[in-house]
Write an enzyme that holds these catalytic residues in place. Structure first.
Site, PDB file in Angstrom:
ATOM      1  N   CYS A 276       0.927  -1.206   0.056  1.00  0.00           N
ATOM      2  CA  CYS A 276       0.133  -0.076   0.043  1.00  0.00           C
ATOM      3  C   CYS A 276       0.847   1.109  -0.039  1.00  0.00           C
ATOM      4  O   CYS A 276       0.470   2.206  -0.536  1.00  0.00           O
ATOM      5  CB  CYS A 276      -0.944   0.181   1.152  1.00  0.00           C
ATOM      6  SG  CYS A 276      -2.410  -0.914   0.958  1.00  0.00           S
ATOM      7  N   VAL A 277       2.036   1.315   0.628  1.00  0.00           N
ATOM      8  CA  VAL A 277       2.826   2.396   0.667  1.00  0.00           C
ATOM      9  C   VAL A 277       4.224   2.378   0.115  1.00  0.00           C
ATOM     10  O   VAL A 277       4.930   1.295   0.458  1.00  0.00           O
ATOM     11  CB  VAL A 277       3.049   2.789   2.222  1.00  0.00           C
ATOM     12  CG1 VAL A 277       3.693   3.895   2.371  1.00  0.00           C
ATOM     13  CG2 VAL A 277       1.626   2.838   3.114  1.00  0.00           C
TER      14      VAL A 277
END
Lengths: 104, 178
Positions: free
Chosen positions: A103-104
């Protein structure tokens, strides 16, 4: 799995066009992939692409923007300049790797 | 899996040759460690997709951008009946949740789990969002209530603005309240 022809070679890609076979990529092919999405490769691009290739080899997954910035030292801002708007996906595509799944 | 073979060149459609007017506005109103992350993660994801993104920090969310507090957000199991240990389904009984030491322990554990995933702490995360072109705004009323001014806030915050300014800036945006 679709097979596409790039530079008169058969290349395995997923449904969106990302390469699926790590070893089918070489730097010549990287240039063609970059041209496909309107990017002219400079040394700065190559530094990022080579980092992604090496990192994938050891980690088994594509580095996220965060990881590229932290480990290769190329600032996030610069990644947005080199690979406009969608750097994570564009770098992965040119480097012949799957889209990052973190996600990051 | 069915094998399909195509001889035309398959190129990902990055959808960025046409200018998109998609915009995202996220209102961060919570200052707990666990509630700071959803807004940051979504903002970061939106920016990575080339979407103009604005974050508005208000009430307890103000702690996320207050220099003296942003490094030290807490997570508490109090009142959180869904909280369980990282592995398995062991839950903390609510009667034990407020005992001394529980909050620091829970905070430490959560910070470690977040770090293990390679996800940055709040200040670093804000830095990444700003570097990716995100806009950070502080709420005027919260600043006044807490008697803080721009010098107390994270450097990447563009300004302290009021609610109407924010509504104006985010004209046409999709909006999330967290």
């Amino acid at each position: 799995m679709p097979v596409t022809t790039i530079n008169s070679r058969d290349i395995h890609v997923d449904d969106e066009g990302f390469l699926t076979e790590y070893d089918e990529w070489d730097e010549e092919l990287g240039k063609v992939l970059a041209t496909n999405i309107g990017i002219d490769l400079t040394d700065e691009h190559w530094a990022v692409i080579r980092f992604l290739r090496d990192d994938y080899k050891t980690q088994g997954e594509t580095a996220t923007i965060r990881r590229v910035t932290t480990l290769s030292g190329v600032p996030t801002k610069q990644l947005f300049v080199l690979f406009p708007k969608k750097p994570a996906k564009k770098m992965a595509y040119v480097a012949g790797l799957p889209k990052p799944h973190g996600c990051v | 899996m069915t094998d399909t073979t195509t001889r035309t060149s398959v190129v990902p459609n990055f959808d960025d040759d046409t200018e998109t007017d998609r915009k995202l506005a996220i209102i961060c109103s919570k200052g707990n460690l666990d509630m700071a992350y959803p807004g940051l993660i979504l903002a970061n994801a939106a920016l990575g997709e080339g979407i103009e993104t604005h974050l508005f920090f208000t009430f307890w969310g103000f702690d996320m951008i207050t220099k003296s507090r942003m490094n030290d957000l807490k997570f508490s199991p109090v009142g959180n009946t869904a909280m369980h240990m990282p592995m398995g389904d062991v839950r903390v009984p609510q009667a034990l949740a407020p005992i001394p030491g529980m909050q620091p322990m829970a905070t430490k554990m959560m910070k470690k789990q977040i770090a293990d995933l390679g996800v940055p702490e709040v200040p670093d995360f804000l830095e990444q969002i700003v570097a990716s072109g995100g806009h950070l705004w502080a709420c005027r009323m919260s600043a006044d209530m807490m008697k803080l001014d721009e010098s107390d806030l994270y450097d990447g915050v563009e300004a302290i603005i009021n609610a109407s300014d924010f509504i104006e800036k985010t004209n046409g945006a999709q909006l999330l309240f967290i």
